[in-house]
Design an enzyme around this catalytic site. Structure first.
Site, mmCIF file in Angstrom:
data_model
loop_
_atom_site.group_PDB
_atom_site.id
_atom_site.type_symbol
_atom_site.label_atom_id
_atom_site.label_comp_id
_atom_site.label_asym_id
_atom_site.label_seq_id
_atom_site.Cartn_x
_atom_site.Cartn_y
_atom_site.Cartn_z
ATOM 1 N N SER A 123 17.176 63.786 34.373
ATOM 2 C CA SER A 123 17.254 63.582 32.983
ATOM 3 C C SER A 123 16.880 62.633 32.022
ATOM 4 O O SER A 123 16.602 62.704 31.027
ATOM 5 C CB SER A 123 18.972 64.150 32.672
ATOM 6 O OG SER A 123 19.430 62.960 33.579
ATOM 7 N N ASP A 348 28.380 57.348 28.035
ATOM 8 C CA ASP A 348 27.084 57.686 28.668
ATOM 9 C C ASP A 348 26.235 56.133 28.684
ATOM 10 O O ASP A 348 25.662 56.111 27.454
ATOM 11 C CB ASP A 348 26.406 58.736 28.132
ATOM 12 C CG ASP A 348 24.988 58.948 28.895
ATOM 13 O OD1 ASP A 348 24.593 58.179 29.675
ATOM 14 O OD2 ASP A 348 24.549 60.200 28.570
ATOM 15 N N HIS A 351 21.735 57.744 29.965
ATOM 16 C CA HIS A 351 20.694 58.106 29.042
ATOM 17 C C HIS A 351 20.394 57.416 27.725
ATOM 18 O O HIS A 351 21.193 56.000 27.537
ATOM 19 C CB HIS A 351 21.157 59.520 28.832
ATOM 20 C CG HIS A 351 21.114 60.514 29.728
ATOM 21 N ND1 HIS A 351 22.285 60.698 30.502
ATOM 22 C CD2 HIS A 351 20.245 60.951 30.371
ATOM 23 C CE1 HIS A 351 22.235 61.231 31.394
ATOM 24 N NE2 HIS A 351 20.930 61.786 31.663
#
Length: 369
Positions: A123, A348, A351
């Site tokens: 990802s 998060d 990312h």
């Protein structure tokens, strides 16, 4: 009679000298100068250490507006999700010994005309793919671009250029399959099920790191297999090395360096210690990062690439990116109306917000190409 002939010949030479462009001589010299300049520039790029440098605040960034790029995932559009600051979009990486040219979408598409570039991985690589698509899509008129899907792959097409920018999901590179009793099996020596999508591509950019170190709660397999041997437990770095060696063997055996450029992008650091809140409310890059601790994954990748016969370029973004704990989505992964709800949500720190850090990886990628 000889003297007039010599005189006339001298006049003729002067005429040629004064009108050299008419005969293409000046253009030829200019072309030679351009070729020498280009060769010199290429040599400097080869000798440049992109990994040593500093983050410089540049108000001319970002290179695109999140609101004009329809290809961004909700989870990385931090500004749309309510992040109040925007300085994380305005930092560019400045190597000490050279410079990385500002990303030019038309030049990039020109280099990639009638070519396929594919980003393969997890990802975080999808994060980089979205960045690259947003960097180029703004110069392509509506109706001249499209998305297509093929199994684990998605491709953005710049139709007039005959260029495709693709992402293929393969976070472990080697094959992860269902086995007996519905158990998940990670085959350390099998790769073709994923690699069949990598054939006939002009530029391949790989990454694989994070999934190999997921803890028991989050890991994606129940046991390993090598040949017919079932392995219940293994040191994650040994398993990682075995998986990368399978990838390296496939690249060495199946790709032609005259046809395909191969780049391996090193791991993107996470800042999610302290229950994932270490990146919350961070607004500036770190001024420096200690070189004392080199991630084990980077050491393994360096060693595997060094032993390959194929000329793989290792794009090392690990240390430079480790300074950017301000660039993560943190709690701004989705739009939440109430601040109390946001504070209770997960954070998060793996990312990256877009526009943001992956745009710089792609500027570096463009310079490498």
């Amino acid at each position: 009679m000889a003297t007039p002939k010599i005189y006339l010949f001298f006049i003729f030479l002067c005429f040629l000298s004064g009108n050299s462009s008419q005969f293409g001589l000046e253009d030829e010299n200019d072309g030679l100068s351009e070729r020498i300049e280009a060769a010199d520039s290429k040599s400097k790029r080869r000798s440049c250490d992109f990994t040593a440098g500093k983050w410089v605040y540049d108000p001319s960034y970002p290179l695109y507006d999140h609101s004009t790029c329809p290809y961004l995932s909700t989870a990385v559009t931090c500004k749309r999700n309510g992040r109040p600051d925007s300085d994380y979009e305005k930092w560019r990486w400045s190597p000490h010994s050279c410079s990385i040219p500002r990303f030019n979408a038309l030049k990039f598409l020109g280099k990639m005309r009638r070519k396929r570039i594919m980003l393969v991985g997890d990802s975080i690589m999808r994060n980089q793919w979205e960045s690259l698509v947003c960097l180029v899509q703004g110069v392509i008129p509506t109706g001249h671009k499209m998305l297509t899907y093929n199994g684990p792959s998605m491709a953005f097409h710049a139709l007039e250029f005959g260029t495709s920018i693709e992402f293929t999901w393969a976070p472990l590179l080697v094959e992860l399959k269902k086995g007996a009793g519905n158990k998940r099996v990670l085959h350390l020596d099998r790769i073709e099920e994923n690699a069949k999508y990598w054939r006939n591509v002009d530029v391949l950019v790989f990454d694989s790191a994070h999934w190999w170190t997921h803890s028991d709660q989050y890991k994606s397999w129940d046991y390993y297999m090598e040949g017919n041997s079932v392995i219940k437990t293994m040191n994650p770095m040994i398993a990682y090395e075995k998986g990368l060696l399978t990838w390296a063997k496939w690249v060495d055996s199946n790709l032609d360096p005259r046809r395909t450029r191969v780049i391996f992008r090193s791991m993107s650091p996470r800042h999610n210690r302290d229950n994932g809140w270490k990146c919350y409310n961070q607004k500036k890059p770190l001024a420096y990062f200690s070189h004392q601790h080199i991630p084990e994954q980077l050491v393994v990748v360096q060693e595997v690439v060094r032993k390959m016969s194929y000329p793989v370029y290792l794009q090392d973004i690990t240390t430079m990116t480790a300074m950017r704990r301000d660039g993560h989505p943190s709690v701004y992964t989705r739009t939440i109306s109430h601040q109390n709800s946001r504070q209770a949500s997960s954070s998060d720190c793996s990312h990256w917000c877009l526009p943001g850090v992956p745009d710089i990886w792609n500027e570096m990628l463009s310079a490498i190409l």
